[in-house]
Design a protein around this motif. Structure first.
Motif, PDB file in Angstrom:
ATOM      1  N   ALA A   3       0.804  -1.218   0.000  1.00 27.28           N
ATOM      2  CA  ALA A   3       0.000   0.000   0.000  1.00 27.28           C
ATOM      3  C   ALA A   3       0.840   1.272   0.000  1.00 27.28           C
ATOM      4  CB  ALA A   3      -0.951  -0.008   1.199  1.00 27.28           C
ATOM      5  N   LEU A   4       1.889   1.326   0.805  1.00 25.52           N
ATOM      6  CA  LEU A   4       2.731   2.516   0.843  1.00 25.52           C
ATOM      7  C   LEU A   4       3.460   2.690  -0.484  1.00 25.52           C
ATOM      8  CD1 LEU A   4       3.855   4.922   2.402  1.00 25.52           C
ATOM      9  CD2 LEU A   4       5.667   3.410   3.242  1.00 25.52           C
ATOM     10  N   THR A   5       3.994   1.612  -1.009  1.00 25.20           N
ATOM     11  CA  THR A   5       4.674   1.674  -2.300  1.00 25.20           C
ATOM     12  C   THR A   5       3.722   2.186  -3.371  1.00 25.20           C
ATOM     13  OG1 THR A   5       6.170  -0.123  -1.707  1.00 25.20           O
ATOM     14  CG2 THR A   5       5.850   0.288  -4.062  1.00 25.20           C
ATOM     15  N   ARG A   6       2.518   1.626  -3.433  1.00 26.01           N
ATOM     16  CA  ARG A   6       1.550   2.049  -4.450  1.00 26.01           C
ATOM     17  C   ARG A   6       1.150   3.512  -4.281  1.00 26.01           C
ATOM     18  NH1 ARG A   6      -1.182  -2.774  -3.227  1.00 26.01           N
ATOM     19  NH2 ARG A   6      -2.899  -1.529  -2.472  1.00 26.01           N
ATOM     20  N   LEU A   7       0.984   3.944  -3.033  1.00 25.84           N
ATOM     21  CA  LEU A   7       0.627   5.330  -2.774  1.00 25.84           C
ATOM     22  C   LEU A   7       1.704   6.269  -3.312  1.00 25.84           C
ATOM     23  CD1 LEU A   7      -1.223   7.455  -1.441  1.00 25.84           C
ATOM     24  CD2 LEU A   7       0.081   7.082   0.671  1.00 25.84           C
ATOM     25  N   VAL A   8       2.958   5.968  -3.038  1.00 30.62           N
ATOM     26  CA  VAL A   8       4.049   6.803  -3.519  1.00 30.62           C
ATOM     27  C   VAL A   8       4.152   6.703  -5.040  1.00 30.62           C
ATOM     28  CG1 VAL A   8       6.547   7.186  -3.446  1.00 30.62           C
ATOM     29  CG2 VAL A   8       5.301   6.726  -1.327  1.00 30.62           C
ATOM     30  N   GLN A   9       4.031   5.501  -5.579  1.00 35.38           N
ATOM     31  CA  GLN A   9       4.142   5.318  -7.026  1.00 35.38           C
ATOM     32  C   GLN A   9       3.050   6.061  -7.798  1.00 35.38           C
ATOM     33  OE1 GLN A   9       4.091   1.040  -7.369  1.00 35.38           O
ATOM     34  NE2 GLN A   9       6.321   0.903  -7.350  1.00 35.38           N
ATOM     35  N   HIS A  11       2.148   8.997  -7.351  1.00 29.28           N
ATOM     36  CA  HIS A  11       2.494  10.409  -7.438  1.00 29.28           C
ATOM     37  C   HIS A  11       3.931  10.686  -7.852  1.00 29.28           C
ATOM     38  CE1 HIS A  11      -1.282  11.472  -5.420  1.00 29.28           C
ATOM     39  NE2 HIS A  11      -1.050  10.439  -4.642  1.00 29.28           N
ATOM     40  N   VAL A  12       4.825   9.720  -7.654  1.00 30.15           N
ATOM     41  CA  VAL A  12       6.257   9.987  -7.800  1.00 30.15           C
ATOM     42  C   VAL A  12       6.878   9.053  -8.824  1.00 30.15           C
ATOM     43  CG1 VAL A  12       8.474  10.087  -6.581  1.00 30.15           C
ATOM     44  CG2 VAL A  12       6.381  10.691  -5.370  1.00 30.15           C
ATOM     45  N   GLY A  13       7.717   9.605  -9.680  1.00 26.94           N
ATOM     46  CA  GLY A  13       8.456   8.797 -10.635  1.00 26.94           C
ATOM     47  C   GLY A  13       8.244   9.266 -12.053  1.00 26.94           C
ATOM     48  N   GLU A  14       8.850   8.569 -12.964  1.00 24.29           N
ATOM     49  CA  GLU A  14       8.770   8.895 -14.383  1.00 24.29           C
ATOM     50  C   GLU A  14       7.317   8.937 -14.838  1.00 24.29           C
ATOM     51  OE1 GLU A  14      10.732  10.252 -17.534  1.00 24.29           O
ATOM     52  OE2 GLU A  14      11.770   9.457 -15.774  1.00 24.29           O
ATOM     53  N   GLY A  15       6.917  10.041 -15.457  1.00 28.02           N
ATOM     54  CA  GLY A  15       5.567  10.180 -15.965  1.00 28.02           C
ATOM     55  C   GLY A  15       4.521  10.512 -14.916  1.00 28.02           C
ATOM     56  N   ARG A  16       4.932  10.790 -13.694  1.00 26.99           N
ATOM     57  CA  ARG A  16       4.003  11.132 -12.612  1.00 26.99           C
ATOM     58  C   ARG A  16       4.081  12.627 -12.331  1.00 26.99           C
ATOM     59  NH1 ARG A  16       1.917   6.745 -13.685  1.00 26.99           N
ATOM     60  NH2 ARG A  16       2.470   4.861 -12.616  1.00 26.99           N
ATOM     61  N   SER A  17       3.246  13.112 -11.427  1.00 25.41           N
ATOM     62  CA  SER A  17       3.210  14.539 -11.123  1.00 25.41           C
ATOM     63  C   SER A  17       4.490  15.036 -10.455  1.00 25.41           C
ATOM     64  CB  SER A  17       1.992  14.865 -10.251  1.00 25.41           C
ATOM     65  OG  SER A  17       2.047  14.152  -9.036  1.00 25.41           O
ATOM     66  N   VAL A  41      14.051   7.423  -1.504  1.00 29.27           N
ATOM     67  CA  VAL A  41      12.813   7.640  -2.251  1.00 29.27           C
ATOM     68  C   VAL A  41      12.773   6.727  -3.469  1.00 29.27           C
ATOM     69  CG1 VAL A  41      11.468   9.296  -3.601  1.00 29.27           C
ATOM     70  CG2 VAL A  41      12.532  10.011  -1.442  1.00 29.27           C
ATOM     71  N   GLY A  42      13.906   6.607  -4.172  1.00 27.94           N
ATOM     72  CA  GLY A  42      13.981   5.715  -5.325  1.00 27.94           C
ATOM     73  C   GLY A  42      13.694   4.275  -4.945  1.00 27.94           C
ATOM     74  N   ASN A  43      14.175   3.852  -3.771  1.00 32.46           N
ATOM     75  CA  ASN A  43      13.899   2.486  -3.303  1.00 32.46           C
ATOM     76  C   ASN A  43      12.416   2.281  -3.022  1.00 32.46           C
ATOM     77  OD1 ASN A  43      16.516   1.490  -3.467  1.00 32.46           O
ATOM     78  ND2 ASN A  43      17.026   2.112  -1.383  1.00 32.46           N
ATOM     79  N   ILE A  44      11.766   3.284  -2.455  1.00 33.04           N
ATOM     80  CA  ILE A  44      10.327   3.170  -2.200  1.00 33.04           C
ATOM     81  C   ILE A  44       9.575   3.063  -3.518  1.00 33.04           C
ATOM     82  CG2 ILE A  44       8.282   4.344  -1.271  1.00 33.04           C
ATOM     83  CD1 ILE A  44      10.197   5.646   0.809  1.00 33.04           C
ATOM     84  N   VAL A  45       9.906   3.943  -4.464  1.00 35.78           N
ATOM     85  CA  VAL A  45       9.243   3.939  -5.777  1.00 35.78           C
ATOM     86  C   VAL A  45       9.468   2.606  -6.491  1.00 35.78           C
ATOM     87  CG1 VAL A  45       9.220   5.017  -8.068  1.00 35.78           C
ATOM     88  CG2 VAL A  45       9.273   6.446  -6.018  1.00 35.78           C
ATOM     89  N   ALA A  46      10.667   2.041  -6.328  1.00 35.20           N
ATOM     90  CA  ALA A  46      10.996   0.777  -6.987  1.00 35.20           C
ATOM     91  C   ALA A  46      10.342  -0.430  -6.302  1.00 35.20           C
ATOM     92  CB  ALA A  46      12.507   0.582  -7.033  1.00 35.20           C
ATOM     93  N   GLY A  47       9.739  -0.216  -5.145  1.00 33.56           N
ATOM     94  CA  GLY A  47       9.067  -1.308  -4.449  1.00 33.56           C
ATOM     95  C   GLY A  47       9.958  -2.090  -3.512  1.00 33.56           C
ATOM     96  N   HIS A  48      11.149  -1.575  -3.214  1.00 34.37           N
ATOM     97  CA  HIS A  48      12.039  -2.249  -2.271  1.00 34.37           C
ATOM     98  C   HIS A  48      11.560  -1.996  -0.843  1.00 34.37           C
ATOM     99  CE1 HIS A  48      14.800  -3.163  -5.478  1.00 34.37           C
ATOM    100  NE2 HIS A  48      14.862  -1.878  -5.807  1.00 34.37           N
TER     101      HIS A  48
END
Length: 109
Positions: A3-9, A11-17, A41-48
């Motif tokens: 859930a946390l990973t999806r929430l961040v993903q 909004h954040v990352g390539e093609g996001r706001s 932050v990159g690790n969270i976005v990547a799902g680690h």
């Protein structure tokens, strides 16, 4: 459930706001001033899996511009297995795989 990973993903990352750098600049814990590194932050976005702490949760909420409770619930769902179930106007929290009918009376909301 991530859930946390999806929430961040969302909004954040390539093609996001928000790009990772922009999010990392905005993600400042209002209580301590702590901010996650761009690599965290990159690790969270990547799902680690990352070490979750109250400053991280507050910083993520600030960075996303969402209510703190939303990020707290997402972190608890991902890292503790907490689930929320809508029941009428109340939200009943139960976790670790227990169904509401399996909870002891003292645990009922």
């Amino acid at each position: 459930m991530d859930a946390l990973t999806r929430l961040v993903q969302q909004h954040v990352g390539e093609g996001r706001s928000l790009r990772i750098r922009e999010f990392a600049e905005r993600a400042v814990d209002p209580e301590t001033g702590w901010t996650p590194s761009k690599s965290l932050v990159g690790n969270i976005v990547a799902g680690h899996q990352v070490k979750v702490s109250p400053p991280l949760v507050r910083a993520v909420a600030a960075g996303l511009g969402v209510p703190l409770r939303l990020v707290q619930v997402a972190a608890a769902a991902q890292y503790l297995g907490l689930t929320l179930e809508k029941a009428g106007d109340d939200r009943l929290a139960y976790g670790l795989g227990a169904r509401p009918t399996e909870r002891p009376e003292s645990a009922q909301a």
